[in-house]
Design an enzyme around this catalytic site. Structure first.
Site, PDB file in Angstrom:
ATOM      1  N   CYS A   1      40.267  45.804  39.216  1.00 21.85           N
ATOM      2  CA  CYS A   1      40.011  44.596  40.009  1.00 21.85           C
ATOM      3  C   CYS A   1      40.950  43.459  39.582  1.00 21.85           C
ATOM      4  CB  CYS A   1      38.526  44.234  39.945  1.00 21.85           C
ATOM      5  SG  CYS A   1      38.051  43.277  41.400  1.00 21.85           S
TER       6      CYS A   1
ATOM      7  N   HIS B   1      35.189  48.873  40.315  1.00 21.77           N
ATOM      8  CA  HIS B   1      34.779  48.785  38.903  1.00 21.77           C
ATOM      9  C   HIS B   1      34.187  50.109  38.419  1.00 21.77           C
ATOM     10  CE1 HIS B   1      35.030  44.360  38.212  1.00 21.77           C
ATOM     11  NE2 HIS B   1      35.020  44.364  39.535  1.00 21.77           N
TER      12      HIS B   1
ATOM     13  N   GLU C   1      33.790  51.164  35.556  1.00 23.68           N
ATOM     14  CA  GLU C   1      32.988  50.966  34.331  1.00 23.68           C
ATOM     15  C   GLU C   1      31.532  50.633  34.655  1.00 23.68           C
ATOM     16  OE1 GLU C   1      35.021  48.875  35.642  1.00 23.68           O
ATOM     17  OE2 GLU C   1      34.242  46.836  35.461  1.00 23.68           O
TER      18      GLU C   1
HETATM   19  N1  GLN Z   1      38.373  38.017  42.901  1.00 27.16           N
HETATM   20  C1  GLN Z   1      38.851  38.187  41.552  1.00 27.16           C
HETATM   21  C2  GLN Z   1      40.298  37.710  41.435  1.00 27.16           C
HETATM   22  O1  GLN Z   1      40.950  37.439  42.383  1.00 27.16           O
HETATM   23  C3  GLN Z   1      38.738  39.624  41.108  1.00 27.16           C
HETATM   24  C4  GLN Z   1      37.296  40.031  41.076  1.00 27.16           C
HETATM   25  C5  GLN Z   1      36.952  41.070  40.060  1.00 27.16           C
HETATM   26  O2  GLN Z   1      37.689  41.356  39.132  1.00 27.16           O
HETATM   27  N2  GLN Z   1      35.785  41.621  40.214  1.00 27.16           N
HETATM   28  O3  GLN Z   1      40.793  37.591  40.384  1.00 27.16           O
END
Ligand code: GLN
Length: 200
Positions: A78, A175, A177
């Site tokens: 992410c 995610h 994890e």
């Molecule tokens: N929206 C976050 C970003 O732009 C990422 C979200 C996440 O890691 N769950 O950094």
């Protein structure tokens, strides 16, 4: 036992540390550049990429991570995937540029900010990590809008790549994890063990 660093400036690094233990690696939390020395590979967790970037710069870790990634594998989830990309939009921000992918932040919009789906991974994933549907937890996720020619796509959601590898690095916009299935972390570990043999 593989020693895998987990960037622990911000975000859900503890869940990654537990997942790494479950697949037989030894996680070490990384908050300073010197703590990278012992690590054979690194996980950059989810969180807030803008905040993480600022903390990386404050700690002098930005350049250290870039140098680390030229030699050793990094798995970004992410916000971590956003940091690994070569191009980031919505808005534009700097990144490590270690994987030839372009990502758009928060791209699923407000209605589907967070969701849990079951994906049918690509055959490559099944071959390397094992058969079966893969649960994917998305939280304000980015979308990978472009993948360069050397990028391998392991899974897609609504047609867009969500689990990819390029050279020694790997990125997920979800995610892993936070699910109990450990195939994704195991895949990262196997890629570490295979060195760069599977690159491309
Ligand atoms: N929206 C976050 C970003 O732009 C990422 C979200 C996440 O890691 N769950 O950094």
């Amino acid at each position: 036992m593989r020693i895998v660093g987990v960037l622990a400036l911000q975000g859900d690094f503890e869940a990654h540390a537990r997942a790494l233990e479950q697949v037989g690696a030894r996680p070490v939390l990384v908050r300073k550049a010197a703590e990278l020395d012992a690590a054979e590979a690194l996980v950059i967790p989810g969180g807030e990429s803008t905040t993480m970037l600022r903390l990386l710069e404050d700690e002098g870790l930005f350049e250290a991570l870039r140098a680390f990634g030229r030699e050793r594998p990094i798995f970004g989830t992410c916000a971590g995937a956003i940091l690994l990309a070569t191009e980031v939009t919505n808005p534009t921000q700097s990144s490590l540029g270690l994987m030839d992918i372009a990502v758009e932040r928060n791209a699923y919009g407000r209605q589907i900010e967070s969701r849990i789906v079951r994906l049918a991974p690509e055959p490559e994933f099944a071959r390397e990590a094992g058969d079966g549907a893969l649960e994917a937890v998305f939280i304000r996720a980015p979308i990978i809008r472009r993948t360069g020619p050397g990028v391998r796509v392991y899974a897609r959601y609504l047609g867009d790549p969500v689990l990819v590898a390029h050279g020694r690095h790997m990125a997920a916009t979800f995610h892993p994890e936070l699910s109990s299935d450990r195939r994704v972390h195991r895949l990262f570990l196997e890629r570490i063990e295979a060195g760069n043999a599977r690159a491309g």
